[in-house]
Write a protein that holds these residues in place. Structure first.
Motif, short mmCIF file in Angstrom:
data_model
loop_
_atom_site.label_atom_id
_atom_site.label_comp_id
_atom_site.label_asym_id
_atom_site.label_seq_id
_atom_site.Cartn_x
_atom_site.Cartn_y
_atom_site.Cartn_z
N ARG A 92 0.65 -1.36 0.07
CA ARG A 92 -0.01 0.07 0.01
C ARG A 92 0.87 1.50 0.01
O ARG A 92 0.17 2.36 -0.20
CB ARG A 92 -0.88 -0.01 0.96
N CYS A 93 2.02 1.05 -0.02
CA CYS A 93 2.95 2.31 0.04
C CYS A 93 2.97 3.05 -1.38
O CYS A 93 2.94 2.15 -2.41
CB CYS A 93 4.66 1.83 0.34
N GLY A 94 2.82 4.40 -1.12
CA GLY A 94 2.81 5.02 -2.37
C GLY A 94 3.82 5.86 -2.77
O GLY A 94 3.73 6.87 -3.43
N ASP A 95 5.14 5.75 -2.06
CA ASP A 95 6.27 6.73 -2.21
C ASP A 95 7.33 5.99 -2.33
O ASP A 95 7.91 5.58 -3.39
CB ASP A 95 6.28 7.81 -1.22
N ILE A 96 8.03 5.43 -1.27
CA ILE A 96 9.30 4.92 -1.05
C ILE A 96 9.33 3.49 -1.72
O ILE A 96 10.36 3.07 -2.56
CB ILE A 96 9.77 5.06 0.45
N THR A 187 0.11 8.48 0.05
CA THR A 187 1.33 7.65 0.11
C THR A 187 1.27 6.52 0.85
O THR A 187 2.27 5.74 1.03
CB THR A 187 2.24 8.36 0.69
N GLY A 188 0.23 6.18 1.60
CA GLY A 188 -0.07 4.91 2.48
C GLY A 188 -0.08 5.14 3.80
O GLY A 188 0.35 6.24 4.02
N PRO A 189 -0.51 4.22 4.46
CA PRO A 189 -1.04 4.59 5.96
C PRO A 189 0.12 4.26 7.13
O PRO A 189 0.02 4.60 8.26
CB PRO A 189 -2.05 3.25 6.29
N LEU A 190 1.47 3.84 6.51
CA LEU A 190 2.42 3.52 7.33
C LEU A 190 3.76 4.39 7.06
O LEU A 190 3.97 4.60 5.69
CB LEU A 190 2.86 1.97 7.39
#
Length: 240
Positions: A92-96, A187-190
């Motif tokens: 679910r990560c939207g950046d790194i 960019t995701g919840p974490l």
């Protein structure tokens, strides 16, 4: 130039779904490599493999993980006999994470051109979001990134049975994660700090990369350095 490309991708990632970008980025890998962005114009000269040392840092920890089929394994078992690049991500990560996966996919493609090296390498991506990243989700994620080249090195996409199983693994690698204030962040919840680990064939960590240094040519140089070290040590034992 390559880092400029990655920086631009990171900006796109902040407003684009990770899944769709992964699909597009995976399709564009060949074009990226062909353009020379992935292999030229480095700001620093790369040393020759074997011309430098990578002292052991510590032993790479194991722990219970699941592969894409839901089969249980000890993570440490994936380090035996091959040089491994280990990265912790979540889908679910939207950046790194997508940027890191792009770098690893380019490393996989680059290694595929070196047949004497490719079969001695393994890439491992482990999710720290097991509640969402089930084996089925990881299988779908893997299809977006894994090379279809027959000579490409193995790339495993793993998750854990639950939070209790992943917690000691993350602690062993000093990998901290936590919820963002906005759980609906694009960019995701974490939040987490990305690091990748270079593990030798004896299961020892030999280098740790931030995203800035997860450079396919640099990592492949380090891998070849470890393989040359292993070859030299084998020859010394044989000569005794």
């Amino acid at each position: 130039m390559f880092r400029q490309l990655i920086a631009s991708l990171a900006m796109v990632l902040a407003v684009t779904s990770a899944g769709s970008l992964a699909h597009d980025a995976r399709q564009d890998r060949a074009a990226t490599a062909a353009s020379g962005l992935a292999s030229t114009n480095y700001a620093f000269p790369l040393p020759e493999p074997g011309s430098y040392k990578l002292p052991p840092i510590k032993r790479a920890a194991g722990g219970r993980v699941l592969d894409e089929s839901g089969r249980a394994f000890d993570l440490a078992g994936f380090f035996k006999g091959r040089v491994t690049v280990l990265a912790f991500i979540y889908t679910r990560c939207g950046d790194i994470c997508p940027v890191a996966s792009l770098q690893l996919s380019l490393l996989q493609d680059l290694a595929a051109t070196k047949h004497d090296v490719a079969n001695q390498i393994r890439l491992v991506s482990v999710s720290f979001d097991p509640e969402y990243d089930t084996p089925e989700v990881m299988a779908e994620h893997a299809a977006n990134w894994r090379s279809k080249e027959p000579g490409a090195p193995d790339w495993q996409f793993l998750t854990a049975p639950d939070r209790e199983a992943i917690a000691p693994i993350l602690a062993a690698y000093d990998q901290t994660i936590g919820p963002k204030r906005d759980p609906n962040s694009p960019t995701g919840p974490l939040h987490h700090i990305f690091r990748a680990f270079l593990v030798d064939a004896s299961g020892r960590i030999r280098n740790i990369y931030s995203l800035d240094f997860l450079d396919p040519r640099l990592v492949l140089n380090d891998i070849q350095t470890l393989l040359l070290e292993k070859h030299t040590n084998t020859n010394k034992r044989t000569a005794r």
